[in-house]
Design a protein around this motif. Structure first.
Motif, PDB file in Angstrom:
ATOM      1  N   HIS A 278       0.812  -1.219   0.000  1.00 15.99           N
ATOM      2  CA  HIS A 278       0.000   0.000   0.000  1.00 15.99           C
ATOM      3  C   HIS A 278       0.847   1.271   0.000  1.00 15.99           C
ATOM      4  O   HIS A 278       0.312   2.371   0.170  1.00 15.99           O
ATOM      5  N   GLY A 279       2.151   1.117  -0.180  1.00 22.72           N
ATOM      6  CA  GLY A 279       3.015   2.272  -0.348  1.00 22.72           C
ATOM      7  C   GLY A 279       3.271   3.085   0.911  1.00 22.72           C
ATOM      8  O   GLY A 279       3.581   4.262   0.823  1.00 22.72           O
ATOM      9  N   PHE A 280       3.158   2.459   2.082  1.00 20.17           N
ATOM     10  CA  PHE A 280       3.438   3.195   3.325  1.00 20.17           C
ATOM     11  C   PHE A 280       4.934   3.405   3.516  1.00 20.17           C
ATOM     12  O   PHE A 280       5.346   4.234   4.314  1.00 20.17           O
ATOM     13  N   GLY A 281       5.725   2.646   2.791  1.00 17.76           N
ATOM     14  CA  GLY A 281       7.171   2.764   2.836  1.00 17.76           C
ATOM     15  C   GLY A 281       7.754   2.051   1.636  1.00 17.76           C
ATOM     16  O   GLY A 281       7.065   1.306   0.939  1.00 17.76           O
ATOM     17  N   GLU A 282       9.028   2.274   1.399  1.00 11.31           N
ATOM     18  CA  GLU A 282       9.673   1.685   0.228  1.00 11.31           C
ATOM     19  C   GLU A 282       9.961   0.199   0.447  1.00 11.31           C
ATOM     20  O   GLU A 282      10.299  -0.226   1.546  1.00 11.31           O
ATOM     21  N   ARG A 283       9.862  -0.564  -0.624  1.00 13.64           N
ATOM     22  CA  ARG A 283      10.143  -1.997  -0.578  1.00 13.64           C
ATOM     23  C   ARG A 283      11.577  -2.250  -0.100  1.00 13.64           C
ATOM     24  O   ARG A 283      11.841  -3.227   0.596  1.00 13.64           O
ATOM     25  N   ASP A 284      12.486  -1.357  -0.455  1.00  7.38           N
ATOM     26  CA  ASP A 284      13.887  -1.522  -0.051  1.00  7.38           C
ATOM     27  C   ASP A 284      14.040  -1.606   1.470  1.00  7.38           C
ATOM     28  O   ASP A 284      14.921  -2.301   1.962  1.00  7.38           O
ATOM     29  N   TYR A 285      13.181  -0.912   2.203  1.00  6.26           N
ATOM     30  CA  TYR A 285      13.236  -0.992   3.666  1.00  6.26           C
ATOM     31  C   TYR A 285      12.826  -2.384   4.148  1.00  6.26           C
ATOM     32  O   TYR A 285      13.367  -2.889   5.123  1.00  6.26           O
ATOM     33  N   ALA A 286      11.884  -2.995   3.469  1.00  5.14           N
ATOM     34  CA  ALA A 286      11.478  -4.357   3.827  1.00  5.14           C
ATOM     35  C   ALA A 286      12.575  -5.346   3.467  1.00  5.14           C
ATOM     36  O   ALA A 286      12.853  -6.280   4.228  1.00  5.14           O
ATOM     37  N   VAL A 287      13.224  -5.133   2.330  1.00  7.23           N
ATOM     38  CA  VAL A 287      14.324  -6.000   1.907  1.00  7.23           C
ATOM     39  C   VAL A 287      15.463  -5.934   2.925  1.00  7.23           C
ATOM     40  O   VAL A 287      16.111  -6.943   3.217  1.00  7.23           O
TER      41      VAL A 287
ATOM     42  N   VAL B 269      11.770  -3.485  18.715  1.00  7.69           N
ATOM     43  CA  VAL B 269      12.575  -3.111  17.547  1.00  7.69           C
ATOM     44  C   VAL B 269      11.724  -3.186  16.282  1.00  7.69           C
ATOM     45  O   VAL B 269      11.771  -2.281  15.436  1.00  7.69           O
ATOM     46  N   LEU B 270      10.940  -4.255  16.152  1.00  8.90           N
ATOM     47  CA  LEU B 270      10.072  -4.404  14.984  1.00  8.90           C
ATOM     48  C   LEU B 270       9.042  -3.278  14.909  1.00  8.90           C
ATOM     49  O   LEU B 270       8.809  -2.709  13.836  1.00  8.90           O
ATOM     50  N   GLU B 271       8.427  -2.965  16.037  1.00 13.49           N
ATOM     51  CA  GLU B 271       7.426  -1.891  16.065  1.00 13.49           C
ATOM     52  C   GLU B 271       8.047  -0.544  15.709  1.00 13.49           C
ATOM     53  O   GLU B 271       7.461   0.245  14.961  1.00 13.49           O
ATOM     54  N   GLU B 272       9.228  -0.284  16.243  1.00 16.87           N
ATOM     55  CA  GLU B 272       9.918   0.978  15.945  1.00 16.87           C
ATOM     56  C   GLU B 272      10.288   1.062  14.461  1.00 16.87           C
ATOM     57  O   GLU B 272      10.135   2.103  13.831  1.00 16.87           O
ATOM     58  N   TYR B 273      10.756  -0.052  13.903  1.00 19.74           N
ATOM     59  CA  TYR B 273      11.113  -0.090  12.487  1.00 19.74           C
ATOM     60  C   TYR B 273       9.879   0.191  11.616  1.00 19.74           C
ATOM     61  O   TYR B 273       9.937   0.983  10.680  1.00 19.74           O
ATOM     62  N   MET B 274       8.775  -0.462  11.949  1.00 17.64           N
ATOM     63  CA  MET B 274       7.541  -0.262  11.186  1.00 17.64           C
ATOM     64  C   MET B 274       7.060   1.186  11.293  1.00 17.64           C
ATOM     65  O   MET B 274       6.573   1.753  10.318  1.00 17.64           O
ATOM     66  N   ASP B 275       7.200   1.773  12.457  1.00 15.84           N
ATOM     67  CA  ASP B 275       6.793   3.163  12.658  1.00 15.84           C
ATOM     68  C   ASP B 275       7.710   4.109  11.882  1.00 15.84           C
ATOM     69  O   ASP B 275       7.239   4.991  11.153  1.00 15.84           O
ATOM     70  N   ASN B 276       9.022   3.893  12.000  1.00 20.01           N
ATOM     71  CA  ASN B 276       9.984   4.798  11.364  1.00 20.01           C
ATOM     72  C   ASN B 276      10.012   4.704   9.846  1.00 20.01           C
ATOM     73  O   ASN B 276      10.119   5.716   9.159  1.00 20.01           O
TER      74      ASN B 276
ATOM     75  N   ASP C 105     -14.065  -8.052   2.243  1.00 21.55           N
ATOM     76  CA  ASP C 105     -13.671  -8.070   3.651  1.00 21.55           C
ATOM     77  C   ASP C 105     -12.198  -7.744   3.868  1.00 21.55           C
ATOM     78  O   ASP C 105     -11.534  -8.328   4.707  1.00 21.55           O
ATOM     79  N   TRP C 106     -11.675  -6.817   3.114  1.00 20.00           N
ATOM     80  CA  TRP C 106     -10.306  -6.373   3.309  1.00 20.00           C
ATOM     81  C   TRP C 106     -10.243  -5.540   4.582  1.00 20.00           C
ATOM     82  O   TRP C 106     -11.185  -4.843   4.932  1.00 20.00           O
ATOM     83  N   VAL C 107      -9.124  -5.596   5.232  1.00 21.98           N
ATOM     84  CA  VAL C 107      -8.900  -4.754   6.392  1.00 21.98           C
ATOM     85  C   VAL C 107      -7.873  -3.719   5.986  1.00 21.98           C
ATOM     86  O   VAL C 107      -6.775  -4.047   5.550  1.00 21.98           O
ATOM     87  N   GLU C 108      -8.246  -2.476   6.088  1.00 19.94           N
ATOM     88  CA  GLU C 108      -7.360  -1.402   5.688  1.00 19.94           C
ATOM     89  C   GLU C 108      -6.364  -1.118   6.795  1.00 19.94           C
ATOM     90  O   GLU C 108      -6.720  -0.959   7.956  1.00 19.94           O
ATOM     91  N   VAL C 109      -5.082  -1.072   6.441  1.00 19.73           N
ATOM     92  CA  VAL C 109      -4.032  -0.711   7.382  1.00 19.73           C
ATOM     93  C   VAL C 109      -3.664   0.717   7.079  1.00 19.73           C
ATOM     94  O   VAL C 109      -3.196   1.016   5.987  1.00 19.73           O
ATOM     95  N   LYS C 110      -3.907   1.593   8.020  1.00 19.84           N
ATOM     96  CA  LYS C 110      -3.683   3.013   7.785  1.00 19.84           C
ATOM     97  C   LYS C 110      -2.327   3.430   8.341  1.00 19.84           C
ATOM     98  O   LYS C 110      -1.891   2.916   9.366  1.00 19.84           O
ATOM     99  N   PRO C 111      -1.666   4.345   7.646  1.00 18.05           N
ATOM    100  CA  PRO C 111      -0.402   4.845   8.181  1.00 18.05           C
ATOM    101  C   PRO C 111      -0.647   5.628   9.461  1.00 18.05           C
ATOM    102  O   PRO C 111      -1.704   6.216   9.654  1.00 18.05           O
ATOM    103  N   ARG C 112       0.343   5.598  10.336  1.00 18.18           N
ATOM    104  CA  ARG C 112       0.235   6.342  11.571  1.00 18.18           C
ATOM    105  C   ARG C 112       0.334   7.811  11.256  1.00 18.18           C
ATOM    106  O   ARG C 112       1.170   8.241  10.480  1.00 18.18           O
ATOM    107  N   ARG C 113      -0.499   8.585  11.865  1.00 17.84           N
ATOM    108  CA  ARG C 113      -0.489  10.023  11.613  1.00 17.84           C
ATOM    109  C   ARG C 113       0.486  10.717  12.555  1.00 17.84           C
ATOM    110  O   ARG C 113       0.525  10.454  13.727  1.00 17.84           O
ATOM    111  N   LYS C 114       1.299  11.569  11.975  1.00 22.31           N
ATOM    112  CA  LYS C 114       2.259  12.344  12.771  1.00 22.31           C
ATOM    113  C   LYS C 114       1.516  13.452  13.488  1.00 22.31           C
ATOM    114  O   LYS C 114       0.655  14.106  12.929  1.00 22.31           O
ATOM    115  N   LYS C 115       1.862  13.643  14.749  1.00 24.78           N
ATOM    116  CA  LYS C 115       1.199  14.677  15.549  1.00 24.78           C
ATOM    117  C   LYS C 115       2.053  15.899  15.686  1.00 24.78           C
ATOM    118  O   LYS C 115       3.202  15.916  15.599  1.00 24.78           O
TER     119      LYS C 115
END
Length: 167
Positions: free
Chosen positions: A28-37, A61-68, A157-167
């Protein structure tokens, strides 16, 4: 096991390639594929440079990576599940339990090639998929197509994963 770090990296790739939250974030384009690689290498280094990391440490660490890198906040406890699997294999590697480690690796879901680098794909003889984008001059057709896709996703029945909004 001669080189546990390489074995662990392969396990990390296999586990992370099947992690739905990561795959959806990339798709869904929340981040670049290269980061997942890069994530399996990052996690391997995290394990091998820290003394006795716990499941909670790794989940963090995983949660922080996904957030960042994917601007995604996880609320589904999947980071803990992924961390548990990775910690289990790390213990096998540390203890030298090669037979158990290999047997347990075979029980994991197959490696999904979307997480591999271009070089790794070439080494496996797999061509990287080419994505063709059909760009239309008429924006109204594009908007209608987007609406149809959105409606279809809701109907399936897709579940939408929304990007975290910056405050």
């Amino acid at each position: 096991m001669a080189n546990t770090k390489d074995f662990f990296h392969g396990v990390a790739q296999r586990i992370l390639s099947n992690w739905t939250a990561l795959k959806i974030a990339v798709e869904h384009g929340f981040g670049e594929r290269d980061y997942a690689v890069e994530l399996p290498s990052y996690m391997t280094e995290t394990f091998y440079t820290n003394d006795n990391p716990t499941t909670d440490d790794i989940a963090g660490v995983l949660e922080e990576y996904m957030d960042n890198y994917f601007n995604t906040e996880l609320d589904d406890n999947s980071s803990t599940q992924v961390a548990e699997h990775m910690c289990k294999f790390y213990r096998y590697c540390l203890e030298g339990n090669e037979t158990i480690a290999i047997a347990e690796k075979e029980k994991l879901p197959a490696l999904q090639t979307w997480i591999l680098s271009r070089d790794e794909l070439r080494q496996m003889g797999v061509r990287e998929p080419i994505i063709i984008v059909n760009e239309s001059d008429d924006d109204s057709e594009s908007d209608e197509a987007d609406e149809d896709v959105g409606n279809k996703m809701e109907d399936d029945d897709w579940v939408e994963v929304k990007p975290r909004r910056k405050k």
